[in-house]
Design a protein around this motif. Structure first.
Motif, PDB file in Angstrom:
ATOM      1  N   TYR B  32      40.834 -22.445 -46.212  1.00  0.00           N
ATOM      2  CA  TYR B  32      40.014 -21.362 -45.660  1.00  0.00           C
ATOM      3  C   TYR B  32      39.589 -20.367 -46.736  1.00  0.00           C
ATOM      4  O   TYR B  32      38.506 -19.808 -46.680  1.00  0.00           O
ATOM      5  N   TYR B 221      45.466  -8.913 -41.033  1.00  0.00           N
ATOM      6  CA  TYR B 221      45.367  -9.077 -39.585  1.00  0.00           C
ATOM      7  C   TYR B 221      43.989  -8.658 -39.081  1.00  0.00           C
ATOM      8  O   TYR B 221      43.397  -9.308 -38.218  1.00  0.00           O
ATOM      9  N   PHE B 224      41.690 -11.499 -39.591  1.00  0.00           N
ATOM     10  CA  PHE B 224      41.875 -12.608 -38.657  1.00  0.00           C
ATOM     11  C   PHE B 224      41.406 -12.226 -37.262  1.00  0.00           C
ATOM     12  O   PHE B 224      40.787 -13.017 -36.567  1.00  0.00           O
ATOM     13  N   SER B 225      41.716 -11.000 -36.864  1.00  0.00           N
ATOM     14  CA  SER B 225      41.379 -10.647 -35.493  1.00  0.00           C
ATOM     15  C   SER B 225      39.881 -10.439 -35.323  1.00  0.00           C
ATOM     16  O   SER B 225      39.388 -10.384 -34.212  1.00  0.00           O
ATOM     17  N   ASN B 226      39.152 -10.295 -36.424  1.00  0.00           N
ATOM     18  CA  ASN B 226      37.708 -10.187 -36.294  1.00  0.00           C
ATOM     19  C   ASN B 226      37.013 -11.449 -36.749  1.00  0.00           C
ATOM     20  O   ASN B 226      35.864 -11.416 -37.183  1.00  0.00           O
ATOM     21  N   ASN B 227      37.755 -12.528 -36.674  1.00  0.00           N
ATOM     22  CA  ASN B 227      37.168 -13.831 -36.925  1.00  0.00           C
ATOM     23  C   ASN B 227      36.689 -14.014 -38.361  1.00  0.00           C
ATOM     24  O   ASN B 227      35.776 -14.768 -38.631  1.00  0.00           O
ATOM     25  N   GLN B 228      37.279 -13.267 -39.305  1.00  0.00           N
ATOM     26  CA  GLN B 228      36.938 -13.468 -40.708  1.00  0.00           C
ATOM     27  C   GLN B 228      38.067 -14.244 -41.365  1.00  0.00           C
ATOM     28  O   GLN B 228      38.790 -13.719 -42.205  1.00  0.00           O
ATOM     29  N   TRP B 229      38.194 -15.494 -40.974  1.00  0.00           N
ATOM     30  CA  TRP B 229      39.315 -16.300 -41.443  1.00  0.00           C
ATOM     31  C   TRP B 229      39.265 -16.520 -42.933  1.00  0.00           C
ATOM     32  O   TRP B 229      40.285 -16.562 -43.590  1.00  0.00           O
TER      33      TRP B 229
END
Lengths: 568, 265
Positions: B32, B221, B224-229
């Motif tokens: 990723y 976090y 990740f929680s905003n879909n920016q993996w």
């Protein structure tokens, strides 16, 4: 919903993916039909799952089992759907997430002809089948198969507003010195101050007051990008909202403005706000306001209902009243508010045969089952939120059950026609109920709801609603705004006067990344200059020391060599 | 022959465990970190990280938090460990247990309780986010300092200490010349146990500073929680790199004393 419980991200997906796979395998072995449902935590009365299975078994002689999974935030749900490890027949999430999924072509449109209950009982204010006036109809969807609105993809479950939940007593006592020194407040008595505080939050200055030094350190705001962005938007464009003659749709566009300049303006406003608040929260605020750690909380209406209840009752069953009642008020500022909707949607399945399968058939049946007023009331009773399912203007006991439930819960009058109603204040919730213009009057009997649905003491009040002098049927609830029931009512439903200022927020789409980085700017504290300077000097000193140490050593070595050479 | 076969078989569960929970996740993170959202190779996350003042800012702040927390924990934990190890009282073990006991309680619950206690004594995160966070970090990581130091100090060479004082060292010199050098492996492993977890801690700053302080863990976090993996994974790689660097830097100190307590912890 809209809870953002802290989570560990990856492992739950993997595990839930594994279980989902194993469930699919067992499908073929037995003749049980499995329907996979994904919903937020603590959001549905679980007894409905069994009663649905029983109902189907009695009717069709088929075993249907609902596999019910939960998630914590919309984003984790999105990730688990995206990775494609899990297949669900039905999901429930916030409207912007449904919009994002639909835009990405991950959802199948709903066939509302198979959802007769939903079509009949859903509130036209939010989901309109006749015109485009519903809030869901405002949210556009563009994907490979064409242009739609969310009204084609989503069936609403619960909805509510984002408003301000506050405890006037806490604010006034905690910041008493500031109130005493403020020219506008110092001459007022405690009761007058309380009244003025409630008024201020409800006025068009409601959000601005969050920035005010008077309540500094008592308020917490949402640690959630979208919700706080909305608050920032109201503050930045305050003049616009107050003075404009624009139509609702124009104002809604303004509310959804995510241009670069707007993001910058909102960022600066929010950074200002940050220094004035107690903190950011997503799930602790609803407890903190009850335990009196904070006095003001930007809250979702459903959480507000929960907090008001817990401030009033001492036990979890909500039967024993506290000795020290925490009097919480929920209000929506006059300038406007964000309305959120949690909706059901069906994820797109790759094989066409799925859509003629029993699985799909019973998925829609289940959705429709949840939309019958009886079951909607069971869910509202369970989670305290406001259902999409509402009442029609008829005297049928199931048709008007939701209205009966509201009257049973909140109305203070005794329903007699000869009663003097002038002593009560009224709360107008007409727009959220479906009223047929051709009907002159209808009556609502509360005994069905109290006895058959809630199994409580029989309430034999009968309310009659008929056309007033303007030829309009109004649904008015007689209440006392400062009473416990009154405070709950204002949290559960907005008032008629608010309807024109409730805005829906689109998914940000391509601007999402910019807003995330704006949110980072807000949340990250810049390093103070002195720290940067001292760090730099420290690094320079260390490097200088090491460098000079090496230089001196080299010099010494050279000299030694030279001396050695001389000696030879 | 039979023995070696058995040993191999015994290794299989561990091997599977390592593959499933260590190797594969790291490969995922690497994948990723160096791809874009469509899955193509890209250095976008790397460039974005090093050009973002926010992320560098968070990195420096987290490093500072870690350094300060490590120093505080060592300053407090060292004397405690020394006293516990050198006194001959029988309740020593009980006292050590008392210090360690909070670790048996669920981490999130414990932090929630800390928050209530801090509010009660008037140091709530709303008004004092930094103090509250430091108290929380200190409280949570102190046991990690005491344990390795305690076990190192149990093995202190008493003869050497006595010799040092016999040969004319004053008490301070005994400490700097004999006791401290002997405990360096313990100090290093204690520092390692505190430094990295502090940097990646998520719940403590989030809960105790009321969301006002963002450390590296929170920042990851947020991604990740905003879909920016992709960018979040890259940040995880940065964290991994810092772990490796700190291991390399401290390697020399821990290797000197193989029998020291450090290997135990």
């Amino acid at each position: 919903m809209k809870k953002n419980y802290r989570s560990l991200f990856l492992i739950p997906f993997l595990l839930s993916g594994l279980t989902a796979c194993s469930n699919n395998e067992t499908n073929n072995k037995e003749d049980t039909i499995y329907v996979h449902v994904l919903n937020a935590e603590d959001y549905m009365d679980m007894s409905l799952l069994d009663s649905f299975s029983e109902m189907i078994y009695e009717r069709d002689q088929k075993k249907v089992s609902i596999i019910y999974d939960t998630y914590d935030t919309n984003e984790t749900m999105y990730n688990s759907l995206k990775t494609g490890k899990t297949t669900y027949d039905l999901i429930c999430c916030s409207e912007y997430m449904v919009q994002r999924l639909a835009n990405e072509g991950l959802l199948h449109t709903l066939d509302f002809s198979k959802l007769p209950n939903y079509k009949k009982y859903t509130t036209k204010y939010l989901h309109s089948f006749d015109d485009n006036s519903g809030k869901l109809n405002l949210l556009g969807v563009n994907n490979n198969s064409g242009t739609y609105t969310l009204a084609d993809y989503a069936a609403g479950y619960m909805w509510g507003t984002l408003g301000i939940l506050f405890n006037p007593d806490y604010v006034l006592t905690n910041n008493e010195a500031k109130f005493n020194n403020n020219p506008e407040w110092k001459d007022l008595s405690y009761e007058e101050r309380k009244e003025k505080l409630i008024e201020t939050f409800s006025s068009s200055d409601g959000y601005s007051f969050l920035w005010d030094d008077l309540i500094a350190g008592t308020q917490s705001i949402k640690d959630s990008m979208r919700d706080t962005y909305a608050i920032g938007n109201f503050e930045v464009f305050k003049d616009y909202y107050l003075n404009t003659d624009d139509s609702y749709n124009k104002r809604n566009e303004k509310f959804n403005d995510s241009s670069d300049e707007t993001i910058e303006l909102i960022k600066n406003k929010l950074i200002e706000l940050k220094s004035n608040i107690f903190g950011f929260e997503v799930d602790s605020g609803k407890n903190d306001i009850v335990t009196q750690k904070i006095g003001v909380n930007v809250a979702w209406s459903g959480d507000a209902v929960n907090s008001i209840n817990r401030g009033y009752y001492a036990d979890d069953d909500w039967t024993i009243v506290r000795d020290d009642i925490v009097e919480l008020y929920y209000t929506i500022p006059e300038i406007g508010a964000n309305v959120w909707m949690d909706c059901f949607a069906t994820p797109l399945q790759n094989n066409e045969s799925y859509y003629s399968s029993d699985e799909y058939k019973y998925t829609l049946e289940f959705l429709d089952y949840l939309s019958s007023p009886d079951n909607a009331i069971a869910n509202v009773y369970y989670n305290g939120y406001t259902s999409f399912i509402t009442s029609n203007s008829s005297s049928d006991e199931i048709d008007n059950a939701m209205l009966a439930y509201m009257l049973y819960s909140y109305d203070f009058s005794d329903g007699d026609e000869d009663e003097d109603l002038s002593s009560y204040e009224t709360y107008d919730i007409t727009p959220f109920f479906n009223i047929d213009e051709n009907i002159d009057s209808f009556s609502v009997d509360l005994s069905y709801v109290s006895e058959a649905l809630l199994e409580e003491e029989v309430d034999d009040r009968v309310f009659t609603f008929s056309k007033d002098e303007n030829g309009e049927i109004k649904i008015l609830i007689h209440y006392d705004p400062s009473s416990f029931e009154g405070r709950l009512l204002t949290a559960q439903y907005p008032e008629r006067s608010d309807t024109n200022t409730l805005y829906v927020m689109n998914d940000y789409g391509i601007q999402n990344d910019k807003i995330v980085s704006m949110w980072e700017d807000v949340k990250v504290n810049p390093l103070p200059l002195w720290i940067v300077v001292s760090l730099l000097t420290f690094v320079i000193l260390v490097l200088g020391y090491l460098g000079s140490y090496k230089l001196i050593r080299m010099y010494k070595l050279k000299r030694r060599k030279r001396l050695r050479a001389l000696n030879k | 022959m039979k023995f070696s076969l058995q040993r191999k078989q015994l290794c299989i569960p561990y091997f599977i465990f390592l593959i499933l929970f260590v190797v594969i996740p790291i490969l995922f993170i690497l994948f990723y970190a160096f791809t874009d959202s469509a899955g193509n190779f890209s250095l976008y996350s790397l460039i974005a990280f090093f050009t973002s003042t926010n992320k560098i800012n968070v990195l420096i702040q987290s490093l500072l938090f870690s350094v300060i927390n490590t120093i505080i924990c060592l300053l407090v934990g060292y004397p405690i460990a020394y006293i516990l190890a050198s006194s001959k009282a029988k309740f020593n073990y009980v006292v050590v247990m008392l210090f360690v006991m909070p670790m048996w309680i669920n981490f999130v619950l414990r932090t929630g309780a800390t928050r209530d206690v801090l509010t009660w004594i008037g140091l709530n995160g709303g008004q004092h986010p930094y103090i509250a966070t430091f108290i929380g970090l200190f409280y949570n990581y102190l046991p990690f300092v005491i344990l390795p130091l305690y076990s190192t100090m149990l093995k202190l060479d008493k003869a050497q200490i006595e010799a040092a004082s016999d040969l004319g060292c004053n008490r301070f010199q005994v400490f700097t010349k004999s006791i401290f050098p002997q405990t360096i492996p313990g100090v290093v492993s204690a520092a390692q146990m505190v430094f990295m977890p502090t940097m990646s801690s998520y719940v403590i700053p989030e809960t105790l500073s009321e969301g006002k302080i963002i450390l590296f863990g929170n920042s990851i976090y947020l991604g990740f929680s905003n879909n920016q993996w992709n960018s979040a994974s890259f940040m995880a790689i940065i964290m991994l790199a810092i772990v490796c660097i700190s291991m390399l830097v401290t390697r020399n100190y821990t290797e000197k004393d193989q029998e020291g307590g450090s290997s135990r912890w």
